[in-house]
Write an enzyme that holds these catalytic residues in place. Structure first.
Site, mmCIF file in Angstrom:
data_model
loop_
_atom_site.group_PDB
_atom_site.id
_atom_site.type_symbol
_atom_site.label_atom_id
_atom_site.label_comp_id
_atom_site.label_asym_id
_atom_site.label_seq_id
_atom_site.Cartn_x
_atom_site.Cartn_y
_atom_site.Cartn_z
ATOM 1 N N SER A 266 4.205 -2.740 -7.718
ATOM 2 C CA SER A 266 4.982 -2.214 -6.595
ATOM 3 C C SER A 266 4.553 -0.783 -6.256
ATOM 4 O O SER A 266 3.366 -0.544 -6.060
ATOM 5 C CB SER A 266 6.462 -2.309 -6.962
ATOM 6 O OG SER A 266 7.222 -2.457 -5.814
ATOM 7 N N LYS A 270 0.682 0.678 -5.888
ATOM 8 C CA LYS A 270 0.027 1.555 -4.894
ATOM 9 C C LYS A 270 -0.675 2.658 -5.697
ATOM 10 O O LYS A 270 -1.813 3.053 -5.408
ATOM 11 C CB LYS A 270 1.060 2.184 -3.946
ATOM 12 C CG LYS A 270 2.054 1.180 -3.311
ATOM 13 C CD LYS A 270 3.050 1.896 -2.384
ATOM 14 C CE LYS A 270 4.390 1.201 -2.188
ATOM 15 N NZ LYS A 270 4.407 -0.127 -1.658
ATOM 16 N N TRP A 357 8.271 -8.882 1.847
ATOM 17 C CA TRP A 357 8.325 -7.452 2.193
ATOM 18 C C TRP A 357 6.965 -6.792 1.937
ATOM 19 O O TRP A 357 6.545 -5.885 2.635
ATOM 20 C CB TRP A 357 9.421 -6.823 1.326
ATOM 21 C CG TRP A 357 9.736 -5.382 1.540
ATOM 22 C CD1 TRP A 357 9.737 -4.407 0.581
ATOM 23 C CD2 TRP A 357 10.166 -4.724 2.736
ATOM 24 N NE1 TRP A 357 10.131 -3.201 1.111
ATOM 25 C CE2 TRP A 357 10.395 -3.366 2.433
ATOM 26 C CE3 TRP A 357 10.370 -5.162 4.050
ATOM 27 C CZ2 TRP A 357 10.821 -2.432 3.389
ATOM 28 C CZ3 TRP A 357 10.791 -4.229 5.000
ATOM 29 C CH2 TRP A 357 11.002 -2.900 4.669
ATOM 30 N N HIS A 407 9.379 -10.577 -6.388
ATOM 31 C CA HIS A 407 8.780 -9.265 -6.654
ATOM 32 C C HIS A 407 9.023 -8.890 -8.122
ATOM 33 O O HIS A 407 10.082 -8.362 -8.467
ATOM 34 C CB HIS A 407 9.480 -8.286 -5.705
ATOM 35 C CG HIS A 407 8.904 -6.922 -5.681
ATOM 36 N ND1 HIS A 407 7.687 -6.651 -5.127
ATOM 37 C CD2 HIS A 407 9.389 -5.737 -6.149
ATOM 38 C CE1 HIS A 407 7.443 -5.356 -5.235
ATOM 39 N NE2 HIS A 407 8.463 -4.777 -5.861
#
Ligand code: GCU
Length: 442
Positions: A266, A270, A357, A407
């Site tokens: 998540s 990044k 998302w 997720h």
């Protein structure tokens, strides 16, 4: 805590990774047919319009692309001052003899009371020589990744969450082991890898004002009271922490510093991508469900958008990234170029079916559009044109899968990462077919 920090903390709780909490916020596009038409910037064309034709050209172009990401997305990080300053906290047998647990405290500035982080390293007790390692941040503290009573509990700011034992923004004993489902510690050790992890909040607390307590405040240019628009954001600060951890791993003779894999989920996915891009010492980069500002193509505006991420998490990127709110096409880079910055090193991108998302297809496409850069090196990247079906890992030098479920980080994900690393580290025979794929030339 000041009131606006409190509001940010609440926002972070609402939007923090966890399948139940990260729903699919309303008012965003989740329909593939509504993805706008766009043109991606070409990794293989220099800023002056000339083409990149060789590996030698790419080395120059790579420097341009990296600088574009620094100036427009993640910010420019300073070189850390001072040498590596480390204090050994403990080193002993753990996990019923399966592991040696080592904990070290590492300073991020030359000030002993400045920002510092605790690095927890488990390595296989049975190892006879230096082992490969997986390095990644955790969200709530090293003590949350395993119930092991010997893990030191951090003292840094933490987002309140009773289920993780955080009260009054402080971690407590109640959180021990609360995130173990995301960390396949025993599996990793049994496969012959070390696992090294850091609480990301040690490096910078994850809220708008967190920079005041992080390295970012120590490296402000003279006369400035806050970071400049092209200075590093929190992701840049976190990436620097991982690089510093790698400096340390390089001094630990039980770890093979040439085989360190940077991993993150998540927002920390990044971070792992930006770390692998900006520090070429990392052998493999893994991004788990990293989404917008990670592996997903921003121009698709599918799920989370640049405007949304810059609004809710204004501290993650540099200020200039705000220019691209609802204006993604003007950005000189998109995230396929971030993946390309890993070339020719292996990189793995993982999505989850319900994690819309994060735009699973957009995550796949950034891998696919990095393929031409790998082809310059005669390597196959993902090597397929379409996103594969559920739970069907693909790819050679760029691994990709979309897992059933939400997720999260699951054992299934870890199995794929370890298989991928084994293959690239030559720890098992190459999977049939993988070397027969043809590089995608432009
Ligand atoms: C939010 C945010 C994502 C991020 C995620 C996480 O959902 O919008 O960009 O990846 O939090 O880090 O858990």
């Amino acid at each position: 805590m000041r009131f606006h920090s409190f509001l940010i903390a609440i926002a972070c709780v609402l939007f923090l990774g966890g399948s139940s909490v990260v729903a699919q916020p309303k008012g965003f596009n989740y329909d593939e047919s509504k993805v706008p038409k766009f043109e991606l910037p070409d990794s293989l064309i220099f800023d002056d319009g000339s083409p990149v034709k060789s590996v030698a050209d790419w080395k120059k172009r790579r420097a341009e692309v990296l600088q574009l990401f620094r100036d427009h997305v993640y910010g420019n990080a300073p070189k850390l001052r001072g040498g590596l300053k480390v204090k050994l906290l403990s080193e002993e047998e753990a996990l019923d003899g399966l592991a040696i647990r080592k904990q070290v405290r590492i300073q991020l500035t030359d000030k002993p009371y400045g920002p510092r982080f605790d690095l927890l390293i488990y390595r296989p007790a049975a190892a006879k020589k230096a082992v490969p390692a997986i390095l990644g941040y955790n969200f709530y503290g090293n003590h949350t990744i395993h119930p092991d009573p010997g893990i030191v509990i951090h003292q840094s700011w933490s987002r309140n969450d009773k289920s993780k034992g955080v009260v009054n923004n402080r971690a407590t004993e109640a959180g021990r082991g609360s995130r173990q489902s995301r960390w396949a510690v025993e599996m990793i050790l049994k496969r012959g890898y070390a696992l090294a992890t850091i609480y990301y909040g040690d490096v910078e607390p994850d809220h708008k004002d967190g920079w005041e307590d992080s390295t970012r405040s120590y490296y402000l240019a003279p006369g400035r009271s806050k970071p400049a628009p092209t200075d590093w954001g929190a992701i840049g600060a976190w990436a620097t922490g991982l690089s510093r951890a790698l400096d340390y791993l390089g001094t630990d003779r039980s770890i093979n510093e040439k085989q360190v894999v940077v991993f993150g989920h998540s927002r920390l996915g990044k971070t792992s991508l930006w770390t692998g891009a900006s520090d070429e010492r990392f052998a493999i980069t893994i991004s788990n469900n990293s989404g917008c500002g990670g592996a997903a193509l921003s121009r698709r505006r599918f799920g989370e958008t640049v405007k949304r991420i810059n609004t809710v998490f204004p501290h993650w990127f540099n200020d200039r990234f705000n220019r691209y709110n609802e204006n993604e096409n003007d950005c000189p880079v998109d995230q396929h170029m971030l993946v390309a910055l890993m070339a020719p090193r292996p990189v793995y991108i993982a999505s989850a079916e319900e994690d819309r998302w994060a735009d699973p297809n957009g995550e796949f496409l950034s891998g696919k559009h990095a393929d031409p850069v790998y082809a310059l090196f005669d390597k196959v990247g993902v090597g397929v044109d379409k996103q594969p079906g559920l739970d069907q890992p693909v790819g050679d030098t760029i691994g990709y899968h979309v897992r059933t479920g939400g997720h999260e980080v699951k054992d299934y994900d870890w199995e794929q990462y370890l298989n991928f690393a084994d293959r690239h580290f030559g720890r098992t025979p190459k999977e049939p077919g993988s070397t027969k794929m043809k590089p995608v030339k432009k």
